[in-house]
Design a protein around this motif. Structure first.
Motif, PDB file in Angstrom:
ATOM      1  N   ALA A  89       0.831  -1.206   0.000  1.00 19.05           N
ATOM      2  CA  ALA A  89       0.000   0.000   0.000  1.00 19.05           C
ATOM      3  C   ALA A  89       0.867   1.259   0.000  1.00 19.05           C
ATOM      4  O   ALA A  89       1.951   1.272   0.588  1.00 19.05           O
ATOM      5  CB  ALA A  89      -0.929  -0.003   1.208  1.00 19.05           C
ATOM      6  N   PHE A  90       0.387   2.305  -0.665  1.00 13.54           N
ATOM      7  CA  PHE A  90       1.137   3.568  -0.705  1.00 13.54           C
ATOM      8  C   PHE A  90       0.191   4.744  -0.881  1.00 13.54           C
ATOM      9  O   PHE A  90      -0.932   4.594  -1.357  1.00 13.54           O
ATOM     10  CB  PHE A  90       2.169   3.558  -1.845  1.00 13.54           C
ATOM     11  CG  PHE A  90       1.616   3.214  -3.207  1.00 13.54           C
ATOM     12  CD1 PHE A  90       0.966   4.165  -3.985  1.00 13.54           C
ATOM     13  CD2 PHE A  90       1.758   1.933  -3.714  1.00 13.54           C
ATOM     14  CE1 PHE A  90       0.471   3.850  -5.234  1.00 13.54           C
ATOM     15  CE2 PHE A  90       1.259   1.600  -4.970  1.00 13.54           C
ATOM     16  CZ  PHE A  90       0.619   2.568  -5.736  1.00 13.54           C
ATOM     17  N   ASP A  91       0.672   5.923  -0.484  1.00 13.26           N
ATOM     18  CA  ASP A  91       0.000   7.174  -0.798  1.00 13.26           C
ATOM     19  C   ASP A  91       0.323   7.502  -2.257  1.00 13.26           C
ATOM     20  O   ASP A  91       1.435   7.232  -2.735  1.00 13.26           O
ATOM     21  CB  ASP A  91       0.516   8.324   0.068  1.00 13.26           C
ATOM     22  CG  ASP A  91       0.083   8.233   1.519  1.00 13.26           C
ATOM     23  OD1 ASP A  91      -0.659   7.303   1.884  1.00 13.26           O
ATOM     24  OD2 ASP A  91       0.512   9.115   2.295  1.00 13.26           O
ATOM     25  N   TYR A  92      -0.637   8.084  -2.960  1.00 17.04           N
ATOM     26  CA  TYR A  92      -0.441   8.474  -4.351  1.00 17.04           C
ATOM     27  C   TYR A  92      -0.467   9.996  -4.421  1.00 17.04           C
ATOM     28  O   TYR A  92      -1.422  10.630  -3.970  1.00 17.04           O
ATOM     29  CB  TYR A  92      -1.548   7.863  -5.203  1.00 17.04           C
ATOM     30  CG  TYR A  92      -1.509   8.189  -6.663  1.00 17.04           C
ATOM     31  CD1 TYR A  92      -0.374   7.949  -7.435  1.00 17.04           C
ATOM     32  CD2 TYR A  92      -2.622   8.716  -7.290  1.00 17.04           C
ATOM     33  CE1 TYR A  92      -0.357   8.228  -8.781  1.00 17.04           C
ATOM     34  CE2 TYR A  92      -2.633   8.992  -8.644  1.00 17.04           C
ATOM     35  CZ  TYR A  92      -1.488   8.744  -9.392  1.00 17.04           C
ATOM     36  OH  TYR A  92      -1.484   9.025 -10.735  1.00 17.04           O
ATOM     37  N   VAL A  93       0.601  10.565  -4.964  1.00 12.31           N
ATOM     38  CA  VAL A  93       0.790  12.011  -4.995  1.00 12.31           C
ATOM     39  C   VAL A  93       0.864  12.472  -6.444  1.00 12.31           C
ATOM     40  O   VAL A  93       1.604  11.878  -7.245  1.00 12.31           O
ATOM     41  CB  VAL A  93       2.097  12.403  -4.259  1.00 12.31           C
ATOM     42  CG1 VAL A  93       2.374  13.888  -4.377  1.00 12.31           C
ATOM     43  CG2 VAL A  93       2.050  11.965  -2.807  1.00 12.31           C
ATOM     44  N   ILE A  94       0.098  13.517  -6.770  1.00 14.19           N
ATOM     45  CA  ILE A  94       0.201  14.106  -8.106  1.00 14.19           C
ATOM     46  C   ILE A  94       0.644  15.563  -7.973  1.00 14.19           C
ATOM     47  O   ILE A  94       0.303  16.242  -7.014  1.00 14.19           O
ATOM     48  CB  ILE A  94      -1.108  13.977  -8.904  1.00 14.19           C
ATOM     49  CG1 ILE A  94      -2.277  14.682  -8.227  1.00 14.19           C
ATOM     50  CG2 ILE A  94      -1.433  12.512  -9.171  1.00 14.19           C
ATOM     51  CD1 ILE A  94      -3.552  14.710  -9.073  1.00 14.19           C
TER      52      ILE A  94
ATOM     53  N   ILE B 296      -3.729  11.363  -2.237  1.00 12.50           N
ATOM     54  CA  ILE B 296      -4.743  10.427  -1.763  1.00 12.50           C
ATOM     55  C   ILE B 296      -3.997   9.408  -0.908  1.00 12.50           C
ATOM     56  O   ILE B 296      -2.990   8.829  -1.327  1.00 12.50           O
ATOM     57  CB  ILE B 296      -5.553   9.773  -2.905  1.00 12.50           C
ATOM     58  CG1 ILE B 296      -6.707   8.939  -2.331  1.00 12.50           C
ATOM     59  CG2 ILE B 296      -4.686   8.981  -3.851  1.00 12.50           C
ATOM     60  CD1 ILE B 296      -7.730   8.477  -3.363  1.00 12.50           C
ATOM     61  N   THR B 297      -4.460   9.245   0.308  1.00  4.45           N
ATOM     62  CA  THR B 297      -3.781   8.348   1.244  1.00  4.45           C
ATOM     63  C   THR B 297      -4.037   6.892   0.864  1.00  4.45           C
ATOM     64  O   THR B 297      -4.998   6.562   0.162  1.00  4.45           O
ATOM     65  CB  THR B 297      -4.256   8.599   2.684  1.00  4.45           C
ATOM     66  OG1 THR B 297      -5.672   8.440   2.728  1.00  4.45           O
ATOM     67  CG2 THR B 297      -3.862  10.000   3.154  1.00  4.45           C
ATOM     68  N   ALA B 298      -3.175   6.028   1.351  1.00  2.00           N
ATOM     69  CA  ALA B 298      -3.243   4.604   1.024  1.00  2.00           C
ATOM     70  C   ALA B 298      -4.608   4.007   1.361  1.00  2.00           C
ATOM     71  O   ALA B 298      -5.150   3.223   0.581  1.00  2.00           O
ATOM     72  CB  ALA B 298      -2.127   3.859   1.754  1.00  2.00           C
ATOM     73  N   ASP B 299      -5.176   4.402   2.498  1.00  9.74           N
ATOM     74  CA  ASP B 299      -6.465   3.820   2.888  1.00  9.74           C
ATOM     75  C   ASP B 299      -7.579   4.240   1.932  1.00  9.74           C
ATOM     76  O   ASP B 299      -8.437   3.432   1.560  1.00  9.74           O
ATOM     77  CB  ASP B 299      -6.811   4.153   4.344  1.00  9.74           C
ATOM     78  CG  ASP B 299      -6.871   5.647   4.628  1.00  9.74           C
ATOM     79  OD1 ASP B 299      -6.086   6.409   4.045  1.00  9.74           O
ATOM     80  OD2 ASP B 299      -7.707   6.049   5.453  1.00  9.74           O
ATOM     81  N   LYS B 300      -7.583   5.489   1.494  1.00  8.79           N
ATOM     82  CA  LYS B 300      -8.592   5.945   0.527  1.00  8.79           C
ATOM     83  C   LYS B 300      -8.345   5.330  -0.849  1.00  8.79           C
ATOM     84  O   LYS B 300      -9.285   4.945  -1.544  1.00  8.79           O
ATOM     85  CB  LYS B 300      -8.592   7.469   0.412  1.00  8.79           C
ATOM     86  CG  LYS B 300      -9.168   8.175   1.609  1.00  8.79           C
ATOM     87  CD  LYS B 300      -9.155   9.673   1.377  1.00  8.79           C
ATOM     88  CE  LYS B 300      -9.650  10.438   2.581  1.00  8.79           C
ATOM     89  NZ  LYS B 300      -9.562  11.901   2.360  1.00  8.79           N
ATOM     90  N   LEU B 301      -7.090   5.249  -1.249  1.00 14.16           N
ATOM     91  CA  LEU B 301      -6.747   4.683  -2.547  1.00 14.16           C
ATOM     92  C   LEU B 301      -7.186   3.222  -2.640  1.00 14.16           C
ATOM     93  O   LEU B 301      -7.689   2.783  -3.673  1.00 14.16           O
ATOM     94  CB  LEU B 301      -5.236   4.808  -2.789  1.00 14.16           C
ATOM     95  CG  LEU B 301      -4.685   4.245  -4.093  1.00 14.16           C
ATOM     96  CD1 LEU B 301      -5.346   4.905  -5.301  1.00 14.16           C
ATOM     97  CD2 LEU B 301      -3.175   4.426  -4.134  1.00 14.16           C
ATOM     98  N   GLY B 302      -7.030   2.494  -1.550  1.00 17.34           N
ATOM     99  CA  GLY B 302      -7.359   1.071  -1.538  1.00 17.34           C
ATOM    100  C   GLY B 302      -8.783   0.759  -1.931  1.00 17.34           C
ATOM    101  O   GLY B 302      -9.053  -0.275  -2.555  1.00 17.34           O
ATOM    102  N   LYS B 303      -9.707   1.651  -1.625  1.00 17.11           N
ATOM    103  CA  LYS B 303     -11.112   1.381  -1.963  1.00 17.11           C
ATOM    104  C   LYS B 303     -11.362   1.429  -3.468  1.00 17.11           C
ATOM    105  O   LYS B 303     -12.384   0.940  -3.946  1.00 17.11           O
ATOM    106  CB  LYS B 303     -12.044   2.319  -1.207  1.00 17.11           C
ATOM    107  CG  LYS B 303     -12.092   3.734  -1.704  1.00 17.11           C
ATOM    108  CD  LYS B 303     -13.062   4.568  -0.883  1.00 17.11           C
ATOM    109  CE  LYS B 303     -13.213   5.962  -1.452  1.00 17.11           C
ATOM    110  NZ  LYS B 303     -14.149   6.769  -0.706  1.00 17.11           N
TER     111      LYS B 303
END
Length: 127
Positions: A70-75, A86-93
């Motif tokens: 899992a990772f945070d995604y940064v643009i 977007i944090t890893a927990d939000k991205l996971g969904k």
């Protein structure tokens, strides 16, 4: 500036977290001193203060990495003046088949798949 350096500086200032380059170039871009992983994308189409679309295309291939770690995604905007996270927990969904869509672009007309992320799930900052 280099995208990695911009993100390292932001995380240090905003969260007091130190980031280093991931020595494994096949995995996420950065590793935080607290064990978090960060993936970065410099968005050349983002030329205004506000991100111009309601959804963000997250490449299927990066989703494969997410399922392993899992990772945070940064643009980052084109001129590095704005950042979206977007944090890893939000991205996971979003890393689910129902969010996967085939999207054509100027490089690939068909066959490339992306997860569609809602821009409202990102945290937005001016740099």
């Amino acid at each position: 500036p280099d995208s990695r350096e911009v993100v390292k500086k932001f995380y240090k200032k905003k969260y007091n977290i130190n980031l280093t380059d991931n020595p494994d170039k096949r995995k996420t871009d950065l590793i935080a001193d607290d064990g978090k992983f960060i993936e970065i994308e410099h968005r050349l189409i983002w030329k205004t203060p506000k991100f111009p679309y309601e959804q963000i295309n997250f490449p299927f291939r990066k989703g494969n990495h997410y399922s392993k770690q899992a990772f945070d995604y940064v643009i980052l905007s084109l001129d590095y003046s704005h950042i979206g996270i977007i944090t890893a927990d939000k991205l996971g969904k979003y890393i689910k088949e129902e969010h996967l869509k085939e999207v054509s672009n100027k490089h690939i007309r068909s066959g490339e798949f992306f997860y569609k992320l809602n821009a409202s799930d990102f945290d937005w900052y001016k740099l």
